[in-house]
Design an enzyme around this catalytic site. Structure first.
Site, mmCIF file in Angstrom:
data_model
loop_
_atom_site.group_PDB
_atom_site.id
_atom_site.type_symbol
_atom_site.label_atom_id
_atom_site.label_comp_id
_atom_site.label_asym_id
_atom_site.label_seq_id
_atom_site.Cartn_x
_atom_site.Cartn_y
_atom_site.Cartn_z
ATOM 1 C CE1 TYR A 126 -28.157 108.799 70.270
ATOM 2 C CE2 TYR A 126 -26.504 110.526 70.403
ATOM 3 C CZ TYR A 126 -27.820 110.126 70.437
ATOM 4 O OH TYR A 126 -28.807 111.052 70.656
ATOM 5 C CE1 TYR A 165 -25.225 114.309 69.872
ATOM 6 C CE2 TYR A 165 -26.543 113.459 71.693
ATOM 7 C CZ TYR A 165 -26.426 113.848 70.372
ATOM 8 O OH TYR A 165 -27.518 113.767 69.547
ATOM 9 N NE ARG A 175 -29.258 118.645 69.750
ATOM 10 C CZ ARG A 175 -30.341 117.882 69.667
ATOM 11 N NH1 ARG A 175 -30.279 116.703 69.098
ATOM 12 N NH2 ARG A 175 -31.514 118.277 70.136
ATOM 13 C CG HIS A 178 -31.697 114.427 72.767
ATOM 14 N ND1 HIS A 178 -30.513 115.124 72.682
ATOM 15 C CD2 HIS A 178 -31.662 113.526 71.761
ATOM 16 C CE1 HIS A 178 -29.811 114.669 71.658
ATOM 17 N NE2 HIS A 178 -30.479 113.691 71.086
ATOM 18 C CG HIS A 180 -33.167 110.394 69.188
ATOM 19 N ND1 HIS A 180 -33.228 111.386 68.236
ATOM 20 C CD2 HIS A 180 -31.914 110.449 69.703
ATOM 21 C CE1 HIS A 180 -32.057 112.009 68.165
ATOM 22 N NE2 HIS A 180 -31.243 111.457 69.045
#
Lengths: 257, 204
Positions: A126, A165, A175, A178, A180
């Protein structure tokens, strides 16, 4: 002793079994996570223990929560729904097109509402300063976008397939990939923040955040479908994901939507 | 998998909702907006400052919570102005609110101390209730947002007659009423769990 994946697997299975017993005993299907779902450890001190106070909205159609903030052309630029064109160069990764409809519980399209997304880059990193795990940032990818739904309730984004990640819920926690989503409805009561997953991700069984939705059918609704008709020739792979907003709304009658 | 299944519990047309998931820890470069808490038009005489902390079950402040506010205008009307997150088509960045129109909506990320501040217009009453600001809270660790309300003190009769406050047991009502600290300055803490846990609302 450090918490292992095996420990979390056992907790996930116990929560699932307890849910299935509740439903078998006549309890209602649970479409949303229990905020106290402990396999996701961050929830432990961050969920209320007292039951919420219920508000019957039919008793007062004037409640401000039955309306929603307004969005317009000036809240969006033309490139806001294309996350691959926010920098001078091309981001690294597999380009994808994500499209779907925003609907209410009656299946009616929700028009002109704000859909915001954010995600990791193709390496699973991120663009957030507190995210420092060992994966490269992409100078050509920030990973945030927004759009307004059209007259038929459709949204559409062009972006990059996010990577999975690691995180620190337990040892070797990962995770599933995905995106968000943050979505507004016709009423403040319909507000939704959620995550869209990709089909057949091998990490699904291990993820306590996804499994916080204990109902299998509900969990499946968080997974997009590959849609070849949405794939753009020589450019991107297409995924379709419809979003259905929960919560009451009063304005549909006057707006006829 | 994304096909929207039908259910017989809400009539033939009803569809099943998309489940909520946590906002997670990394929304900070995507959701916060410039002027997110500066909801009041610049210099407006009805401006109120509302602020507080968000706490967890051990009384620790949350540095990664997101608070959204939605309220009526001082005359009780529902704001219809767009422009809460005006964008600049040249740079692709945000240009902030125009300082003139009242959109009624704001979004504030708590700071490192778990503190949030908003300047908005004093909400007017609608329907049969006392005036309030509607609140939606998001945080890492919170698997589904929480709704609550900020009632402003001052009109005890209106608060006593409010149909939602009346549903709340007396000892917990104060968690929904902000504390006046100075003229037009109110404190409203949100306690997700534990002693003095905030009353959260569910719309049905």
């Amino acid at each position: 002793m450090a918490l292992t994946q095996h420990d979390i697997d056992k907790e996930i299975a116990a929560e699932r079994d307890a849910y299935e017993q509740r439903v078998a005993g006549g309890a209602p299907v649970e479409h949303h996570p229990d905020r106290g779902y402990a396999p996701y450890r961050s929830s432990v001190l961050r969920h209320p223990k007292r039951p919420p106070v219920g508000i019957d909205v039919t008793k007062d159609p004037e409640l401000v929560e039955l309306s929603s903030p307004a969005w317009g052309e000036r809240d969006i630029t033309e490139l806001d729904n294309d996350l691959t064109r926010q920098h001078r160069g091309e981001p690294v990764g597999e380009r994808i097109t994500v499209e779907g409809r925003l609907l209410d519980r009656e299946g009616r399209p929700v028009r002109g509402q704000l859909v915001e997304i954010w995600q990791a880059n193709s390496a699973g990193r991120y663009a957030h300063q507190r995210e420092q795990h060992d994966a490269p940032l992409d100078p050509n990818f920030t990973g945030a976008g927004r759009t307004l739904t059209d007259d038929h309730g459709f949204y559409r984004f062009t972006t990059i397939q996010p990577g999975p990640y690691p995180w620190r819920n337990h040892t070797n926690a990962w995770r599933p990939a995905h995106i968000h989503f943050s979505v507004f409805g016709r009423s403040f009561t319909q507000r939704l923040v959620t995550q869209m997953y990709f089909p057949n991700d091998p990490l699904f069984p291990y993820d306590p955040i996804l499994h916080a939705v204990t109902d299998q059918a509900a969990r499946d609704r968080l997974v997009a479908a590959y849609d070849h008709n949405l794939s753009v020739p020589e450019f991107s792979l297409g995924y379709r994901w419809d979003i259905v907003l929960d919560g009451p709304s009063a304005t549909w009658m006057e707006e006829g939507r | 998998m994304t096909d929207i299944a039908t259910t017989d519990t809400h009539g033939a047309e009803a569809v099943l909702p998309t489940p909520s998931q946590t906002v997670g820890p990394f929304y900070g470069y995507a959701l916060p907006i410039p002027d997110g808490g500066n909801i009041a038009p610049v210099g407006h005489p009805d401006t109120v400052t509302v602020h507080g902390h968000v706490y967890d079950g051990e009384g620790n402040p949350l540095p990664d919570a997101l608070v959204e506010l939605w309220g009526a205008a001082p005359d009780g009307s529902v704001p219809t102005a767009t422009g809460s997150m005006r964008r600049d088509p040249a740079s692709g960045g945000f240009v902030g609110r125009n300082g003139l129109e009242f959109t009624g909506w704001g979004r504030i990320q708590t700071d490192a101390d778990g503190h949030w501040v908003a300047r908005t217009l004093r909400p007017g009453a609608r329907g049969g209730g006392a005036p309030y600001l509607a609140v939606c809270v998001f945080a890492r660790g919170l698997l589904m947002h929480l709704f609550t309300r900020i009632y402003l003190p001052g009109d005890d009769a209106a608060l006593a007659a409010d149909p939602v406050l009346s549903q709340v047991e007396e000892g917990r009502r104060s968690t929904l009423v902000a504390e006046e600290q100075a003229p037009a300055t109110y404190r409203f803490d949100i306690r997700l769990q534990g002693e003095n846990e905030t009353v959260f609302l569910e719309y049905q």
